[in-house]
Write an enzyme that holds these catalytic residues in place. Structure first.
Site, mmCIF file in Angstrom:
data_model
loop_
_atom_site.group_PDB
_atom_site.id
_atom_site.type_symbol
_atom_site.label_atom_id
_atom_site.label_comp_id
_atom_site.label_asym_id
_atom_site.label_seq_id
_atom_site.Cartn_x
_atom_site.Cartn_y
_atom_site.Cartn_z
ATOM 1 N N GLU A 141 0.801 -1.221 0.000
ATOM 2 C CA GLU A 141 0.000 0.000 0.000
ATOM 3 C C GLU A 141 0.841 1.282 0.000
ATOM 4 O OE1 GLU A 141 -4.077 -1.494 2.130
ATOM 5 O OE2 GLU A 141 -2.455 -0.886 3.470
ATOM 6 N N VAL A 142 1.814 1.343 -0.873
ATOM 7 C CA VAL A 142 2.646 2.544 -0.983
ATOM 8 C C VAL A 142 1.935 3.552 -1.888
ATOM 9 C CG1 VAL A 142 4.906 3.472 -1.623
ATOM 10 C CG2 VAL A 142 4.719 1.146 -0.699
#
Length: 370
Positions: A141-142
């Protein structure tokens, strides 16, 4: 609460505690190399931290129960709490035109050598504190938007010939972190996004699959030769009404299109309990006995999938856990647990006999301890 849960894990044949110990909201790990991380990044610097003494106690308690403790220090995303003490670890976010900072900070800054010197010192400490071979380094989830807004990041990417591909920037960062932990004799576990973004990482990396569409993902990851863990089916922090355990029981981690050699690379599964809406007031009943279903699935042959037979085993086991002091919630509608085994009527003669046994056991433990 963690110690209590380790006891429950042992009673259900779970053998790894994956400890996602820090996140955006709080940095409770009390580092001796960088004490500022918890002093400024935890909910409270003394009452809401895991001290080195706490961690040693948890690791030793787990070891005695046959449970490995694998820590996760997730980056470059999920790191806002790191920046409370070390703001220059994070990326400064800018307005859309790139001229003015928004006052917000994004993922770890991957372009500065300060980042990697910091991580070198930090992971050296983690490698000494946690004895397991593996460290989970995250990578999920960057949010690339902050990187995209920062002109210094863009200049760095051009210099490194990353062709404005932010997945390549993520790969650059992850590879450097993997090389750092390898210096200390550790191997790594990552979340699936890194492979989804076509990063090429060390072949001894374990990839944790957590998103839906997991059959296709397992086929992809194993075709690349990576060992894999499955957790997509078993996010137990999600709740629903009724007997929702059937879907956990019927999830087969080998049920995906691939060769026998690929399926051998799926080395296990993980029941996940995330903490957005879970703390010590509701952890145990939400986790148990639904996690027991996951344990049976992962320890069973694939042809053992009779739902009705499993149901009775689960009802019995839930009562067994309740008698052992684990507040496992009802799993299959109205019913009751027999208390006969734990509260039989005791005559005065029997009571004296029991008191003698208790005294003898107490003396025995004193002698052994001395």
């Amino acid at each position: 609460m963690i110690l209590h849960n380790l006891d429950a894990m042992a009673q259900n044949k779970f053998n790894v505690f994956h400890w996602h110990i820090v996140d955006d909201s709080s940095f409770p790990y009390q580092s001796y190399s960088f004490p500022e991380l918890s002093e400024m990044g935890a909910y409270h610097p003394t009452t809401h931290v895991y001290t080195q003494t706490d961690i040693k106690e948890i690791i030793e308690a787990a070891r005695l129960l046959g449970i490995r403790v694998i820590p996760e220090f997730d980056s470059p995303g999920h790191t806002k709490s790191w920046g409370a003490a070390f703001r220059n670890l994070l990326t400064i976010c800018y307005e859309p035109m790139g001229y003015f900072p928004t006052g917000q900070y994004g993922p770890i800054n991957p372009m500065t050598e300060f980042t990697y010197k910091f991580m070198q010192t930090f992971f050296k400490e983690i490698s000494q504190v946690f004895p397991d071979t593996y460290i989970h380094i995250g990578g999920d989830e960057v949010d690339f938007d902050c990187w995209k807004s920062n002109s210094n990041i863009i200049t760095f990417m051009n210099k490194m010939r990353l062709n404005s591909d932010f997945t390549k920037l993520e790969e650059y960062y992850i590879k450097r972190i993997i090389n750092i932990i390898k210096q200390f004799g550790k191997k790594n576990i990552i979340w699936q996004e890194i492979i989804d973004n076509n990063a090429k990482v060390a072949k001894d990396t374990i990839v944790q699959v957590w998103k839906q569409g997991y059959k296709k993902e397992l086929a992809k990851v194993t075709s690349l030769g990576y060992k894999t863990l499955l957790s997509s089916c078993w996010y137990l922090n999600y709740i629903s009404y009724g007997s929702d355990w059937k879907k956990y029981y019927l999830c087969d981690p080998h049920d995906f299109p691939g060769s026998d050699k690929q399926k051998e690379l799926v080395i296990g599964g993980e029941a996940c309990m995330w903490g957005e809406y879970v703390d010590d007031t509701n952890l145990m009943p939400r986790l148990w006995p639904r996690a027991s279903v996951v344990a049976e699935r992962l320890w069973s042959a694939k042809d053992i999938k009779d739902y009705n037979a499993a149901k009775q085993r689960l009802i019995n086991h839930r009562c067994r856990m309740v008698r052992r002091g684990i507040p496992a919630q009802p799993i299959s509608g109205p019913g009751f647990c027999s208390i006969e085994e734990s509260s039989k009527k005791i005559s005065s003669g029997n009571l004296l006999e029991i008191e003698k046994k208790i005294i003898l056991i107490y003396i025995f433990f004193i002698i052994v301890h001395i």
